[in-house]
Design a protein around this motif. Structure first.
Motif, PDB file in Angstrom:
ATOM      1  N   ALA A   1      85.944 -72.644  72.496  1.00 54.75           N
ATOM      2  CA  ALA A   1      84.991 -71.552  72.676  1.00 54.75           C
ATOM      3  C   ALA A   1      83.610 -72.115  72.998  1.00 54.75           C
ATOM      4  O   ALA A   1      82.893 -71.577  73.855  1.00 54.75           O
ATOM      5  CB  ALA A   1      84.938 -70.686  71.420  1.00 54.75           C
ATOM      6  N   TYR A   2      83.215 -73.196  72.339  1.00 56.43           N
ATOM      7  CA  TYR A   2      81.938 -73.850  72.597  1.00 56.43           C
ATOM      8  C   TYR A   2      81.884 -74.373  74.030  1.00 56.43           C
ATOM      9  O   TYR A   2      80.876 -74.199  74.739  1.00 56.43           O
ATOM     10  CB  TYR A   2      81.747 -75.000  71.608  1.00 56.43           C
ATOM     11  CG  TYR A   2      80.581 -75.911  71.922  1.00 56.43           C
ATOM     12  CD1 TYR A   2      79.269 -75.516  71.667  1.00 56.43           C
ATOM     13  CD2 TYR A   2      80.803 -77.177  72.464  1.00 56.43           C
ATOM     14  CE1 TYR A   2      78.205 -76.361  71.945  1.00 56.43           C
ATOM     15  CE2 TYR A   2      79.744 -78.025  72.749  1.00 56.43           C
ATOM     16  CZ  TYR A   2      78.441 -77.617  72.495  1.00 56.43           C
ATOM     17  OH  TYR A   2      77.397 -78.453  72.784  1.00 56.43           O
ATOM     18  N   ILE A   3      82.970 -75.004  74.485  1.00 53.24           N
ATOM     19  CA  ILE A   3      83.016 -75.552  75.843  1.00 53.24           C
ATOM     20  C   ILE A   3      82.864 -74.439  76.882  1.00 53.24           C
ATOM     21  O   ILE A   3      82.119 -74.586  77.867  1.00 53.24           O
ATOM     22  CB  ILE A   3      84.337 -76.315  76.062  1.00 53.24           C
ATOM     23  CG1 ILE A   3      84.338 -77.611  75.232  1.00 53.24           C
ATOM     24  CG2 ILE A   3      84.544 -76.643  77.542  1.00 53.24           C
ATOM     25  CD1 ILE A   3      85.666 -78.338  75.214  1.00 53.24           C
ATOM     26  N   LYS A   4      83.533 -73.329  76.646  1.00 55.46           N
ATOM     27  CA  LYS A   4      83.497 -72.226  77.619  1.00 55.46           C
ATOM     28  C   LYS A   4      82.210 -71.417  77.526  1.00 55.46           C
ATOM     29  O   LYS A   4      81.585 -71.109  78.554  1.00 55.46           O
ATOM     30  CB  LYS A   4      84.713 -71.323  77.403  1.00 55.46           C
ATOM     31  CG  LYS A   4      86.036 -71.976  77.793  1.00 55.46           C
ATOM     32  CD  LYS A   4      87.209 -71.025  77.685  1.00 55.46           C
ATOM     33  CE  LYS A   4      87.578 -70.732  76.254  1.00 55.46           C
ATOM     34  NZ  LYS A   4      88.816 -69.909  76.145  1.00 55.46           N
ATOM     35  N   GLU A   5      81.802 -71.065  76.326  1.00 50.43           N
ATOM     36  CA  GLU A   5      80.701 -70.112  76.162  1.00 50.43           C
ATOM     37  C   GLU A   5      79.322 -70.771  76.154  1.00 50.43           C
ATOM     38  O   GLU A   5      78.338 -70.157  76.594  1.00 50.43           O
ATOM     39  CB  GLU A   5      80.902 -69.326  74.875  1.00 50.43           C
ATOM     40  CG  GLU A   5      82.171 -68.470  74.873  1.00 50.43           C
ATOM     41  CD  GLU A   5      82.511 -67.913  73.503  1.00 50.43           C
ATOM     42  OE1 GLU A   5      81.645 -68.028  72.599  1.00 50.43           O
ATOM     43  OE2 GLU A   5      83.627 -67.397  73.322  1.00 50.43           O
ATOM     44  N   VAL A   6      79.227 -72.003  75.663  1.00 43.70           N
ATOM     45  CA  VAL A   6      77.924 -72.673  75.573  1.00 43.70           C
ATOM     46  C   VAL A   6      77.731 -73.672  76.721  1.00 43.70           C
ATOM     47  O   VAL A   6      76.699 -73.649  77.411  1.00 43.70           O
ATOM     48  CB  VAL A   6      77.757 -73.384  74.218  1.00 43.70           C
ATOM     49  CG1 VAL A   6      76.417 -74.120  74.152  1.00 43.70           C
ATOM     50  CG2 VAL A   6      77.862 -72.372  73.081  1.00 43.70           C
TER      51      VAL A   6
END
Length: 234
Positions: free
Chosen positions: A162-167
């Protein structure tokens, strides 16, 4: 618990938490550290050898048997397993517990797998997944820091993907996986509450970003009796 069992347990904890990653101190040093006899240390070493955590090479010392990502992925060209689900009535509560979170220089194989240099660094992560308050999965993850910067313990408690995609704004691409059955090792026994001969479902994988750059080498070890796995291969 006898003294040598206590010492073996303490050294095992240090190995799992990556305080010892290569060679153990000499037996005389350990005897001084634990204020005991060398004979007691020898007994402790035998327990650790039986758990396949260390090996002694005559004339060279005692070395940690590293828990590393299998070579099948280190030399191939292509994840955090977010496909881990549980069929539990009313839904399942999944939590992450960080066992180890370190940064280090990459091995030669990791340099080749990620296309990075020997002076670049990688994250070396071990996480335990808790399903409805019971340990269900153990994850080992290696990622290059310069490609996936800024990972923190807070992120590890949630989802790296989620961090890789969203941030970071990256698209997650394809992955290659090898699924096999294995017997429980010392880490599984300690962190998955497995018995010595329990079967473990092992998922070894290498994952790419949408642009084809490899960003993860990982191994997930799943208890045979808790939860299930779903896979969405892109």
């Amino acid at each position: 618990m006898s003294r040598y069992q206590e010492i073996a347990s303490d050294i095992e904890k240090d190995i799992i938490e990556k305080k010892y990653t290569d060679r153990l101190p000499e037996q005389t040093e350990l005897a001084t550290k634990y204020q005991t006899s060398r004979v007691t240390i020898v007994h402790a070493m035998k327990l650790l050898q039986n758990k396949n955590l260390i090996k002694t090479i005559k004339g060279h010392g005692t070395f940690v048997i590293s828990k590393s990502i299998p070579r099948v992925f280190l030399n191939s060209g292509v994840s955090e397993n977010d496909g881990f689900t549980a069929h539990v009535q009313g839904g399942a509560k999944v939590q992450s517990n960080i066992i180890a979170f370190n940064t280090r220089k990459p091995s030669k194989e990791e340099c080749k797998a990620f296309g990075i240099g020997p002076q670049d660094e990688v994250y070396d992560i071990i996480r335990q997944r808790i399903l409805d308050n019971q340990p269900a999965k153990l994850e080992y993850t290696i990622m290059p820091i310069k490609l996936i910067p800024g990972i923190t313990p807070e992120i590890l408690h949630k989802s790296i993907y989620a961090y890789i995609k969203e941030v970071l704004g990256f698209e997650i691409g394809a992955d290659d996986r090898v699924i096999s059955a294995d017997r429980a090792d010392a880490y599984d026994i300690k962190y998955l509450d497995c018995k010595k001969d329990d079967p473990v479902l092992c998922v070894q994988q290498k994952a790419y970003l949408g642009d084809g750059r490899p960003f993860e080498l990982s191994e997930a070890r799943n208890r045979f009796d808790r939860g299930s796995l779903t896979f969405n291969h892109k």
